[in-house]
Motif scaffolding. Structure first.
Motif, short mmCIF file in Angstrom:
data_model
loop_
_atom_site.label_atom_id
_atom_site.label_comp_id
_atom_site.label_asym_id
_atom_site.label_seq_id
_atom_site.Cartn_x
_atom_site.Cartn_y
_atom_site.Cartn_z
N GLN A 1 0.83 -1.19 0.00
CA GLN A 1 0.00 0.00 0.00
C GLN A 1 0.87 1.25 0.00
O GLN A 1 1.92 1.28 0.66
CB GLN A 1 -0.90 0.02 1.24
CG GLN A 1 -1.93 -1.09 1.25
CD GLN A 1 -2.89 -0.98 0.09
OE1 GLN A 1 -3.40 0.10 -0.20
NE2 GLN A 1 -3.14 -2.09 -0.59
N PRO A 2 0.48 2.31 -0.74
CA PRO A 2 1.23 3.56 -0.68
C PRO A 2 1.34 4.05 0.75
O PRO A 2 0.39 4.06 1.50
CB PRO A 2 0.38 4.51 -1.53
CG PRO A 2 -0.38 3.62 -2.45
CD PRO A 2 -0.66 2.38 -1.66
N LEU B 1 2.92 13.04 -4.17
CA LEU B 1 2.41 12.53 -5.44
C LEU B 1 0.99 11.99 -5.28
O LEU B 1 0.65 11.41 -4.24
CB LEU B 1 3.32 11.43 -5.96
CG LEU B 1 4.66 11.86 -6.55
CD1 LEU B 1 5.49 10.64 -6.91
CD2 LEU B 1 4.47 12.75 -7.78
N ALA B 2 0.20 12.12 -6.33
CA ALA B 2 -1.21 11.76 -6.26
C ALA B 2 -1.42 10.30 -5.85
O ALA B 2 -2.32 10.00 -5.05
CB ALA B 2 -1.88 12.01 -7.62
N GLU B 3 -0.59 9.40 -6.34
CA GLU B 3 -0.79 7.98 -6.03
C GLU B 3 -0.42 7.63 -4.59
O GLU B 3 -0.69 6.52 -4.14
CB GLU B 3 0.00 7.10 -7.00
CG GLU B 3 1.50 7.31 -6.98
CD GLU B 3 1.98 8.29 -8.05
OE1 GLU B 3 3.07 8.06 -8.58
OE2 GLU B 3 1.24 9.26 -8.33
N TYR B 4 0.18 8.58 -3.87
CA TYR B 4 0.54 8.35 -2.47
C TYR B 4 -0.31 9.16 -1.49
O TYR B 4 -0.07 9.15 -0.30
CB TYR B 4 2.02 8.70 -2.25
CG TYR B 4 2.97 7.67 -2.82
CD1 TYR B 4 3.49 6.66 -2.02
CD2 TYR B 4 3.34 7.71 -4.16
CE1 TYR B 4 4.36 5.71 -2.54
CE2 TYR B 4 4.20 6.77 -4.69
CZ TYR B 4 4.71 5.78 -3.88
OH TYR B 4 5.56 4.83 -4.39
N ARG B 5 -1.31 9.87 -2.01
CA ARG B 5 -2.15 10.67 -1.13
C ARG B 5 -3.12 9.79 -0.36
O ARG B 5 -3.35 8.64 -0.69
CB ARG B 5 -2.91 11.72 -1.94
CG ARG B 5 -1.99 12.82 -2.46
CD ARG B 5 -2.72 13.82 -3.32
NE ARG B 5 -1.75 14.57 -4.13
CZ ARG B 5 -2.03 15.13 -5.29
NH1 ARG B 5 -3.26 15.07 -5.78
NH2 ARG B 5 -1.11 15.78 -5.97
#
Length: 254
Positions: free
Chosen positions: A3-4, A87-91
């Motif tokens: 998971q991010p 970064l968007a995928e880690y929000r």
């Protein structure tokens, strides 16, 4: 699948290649034009003059950063946290909060009592993080703080900002970071509709976003002028945001 945010670690950034990565992240997070980008030399200066440049790492990859500058107001030094981006995928993985807590730890180690930053009062998630999750308060409003912005996230609206004051050793912050809800006696509230993001993104509905911004600016400015502070922030099941205003009892006045 990892998971991010599951194995994120925070480190100070000191190398030019790392500062170049911060410039790249600005483009990815905010979509700025070249004229609005903070150049790598500014990150270098911040790291050399007593500021902060911290990176959130997933392995060897920098996926977020925080940059702060030393500041001075009303006879007192403090740290101004100028940028935090992920970064968007880690929000939505708590990385922004991790970066803020790392900033706080470093600031306390150097004797600072206060960190400040500005944020867009129309950004519901960010306001909730700053007020509810970190324990910051707000009692100052600045219209069109940065002037025109090239970021699509601003939606062509003026860059209105409220100041977040994070009193690092205060009882309020200590309680919030320990997972306790502070006692709030709210006497007024200011609403931000969940539709604000769609309105900002649509040229045909942008006037609705502008109307909310103008109304809320007047409401918050009036409350602040009468000695009230933002002490809480709520999110409704529908996704609306709500600033809760009342009298702040801790006497940190600069």
């Amino acid at each position: 699948m990892k998971q991010p945010g599951a194995r994120i670690h925070i480190e100070s950034l000191t190398e030019l290649a790392q500062f170049d990565r911060c410039v790249e992240l600005q483009l990815a997070v905010w979509g700025y034009s070249d004229g609005d980008l903070i150049p790598r030399r500014m990150f270098l200066i911040a790291s050399r003059i007593g500021g902060q440049v911290l990176g959130a790492f997933d392995g060897d990859r920098i996926v977020g950063f925080a940059m702060g500058l030393p500041a001075y107001r009303n006879g007192h030094p403090y740290l101004h946290s100028h940028m935090v981006g992920v970064l968007a995928e880690y929000r939505n993985a708590g990385i922004g909060r991790q970066l803020k807590l790392a900033q706080r730890e470093d600031a306390l180690a150097r004797g600072f009592e206060l960190m400040e930053w500005t944020f867009d009062p129309l950004e519901i998630k960010n306001a909730h993080l700053n007020i509810s999750k970190l324990g910051a308060i707000s009692r100052r409003y600045q219209r069109d703080f940065y002037g025109p912005s090239s970021s699509p996230l601003q939606g062509g609206l003026p860059t209105d900002r409220v100041y977040a004051e994070w009193w690092l050793r205060s009882e309020r912050v200590t309680r919030v970071l320990a997972g306790e809800a502070p006692v709030i006696k709210a006497t007024e509230h200011v609403e931000v509709p969940a539709e604000i993001y769609a309105w900002k993104a649509s040229t045909s509905e942008r006037d609705a976003a502008r109307e909310v911004q103008s109304h809320n600016a007047e409401a918050l400015e009036s409350a602040f002028a009468r000695g009230l502070s933002v002490l809480g922030y709520e999110r409704t099941p529908k996704g609306d945001g709500r600033f809760l205003l009342g009298v702040w009892n801790e006497q940190h006045l600069y």
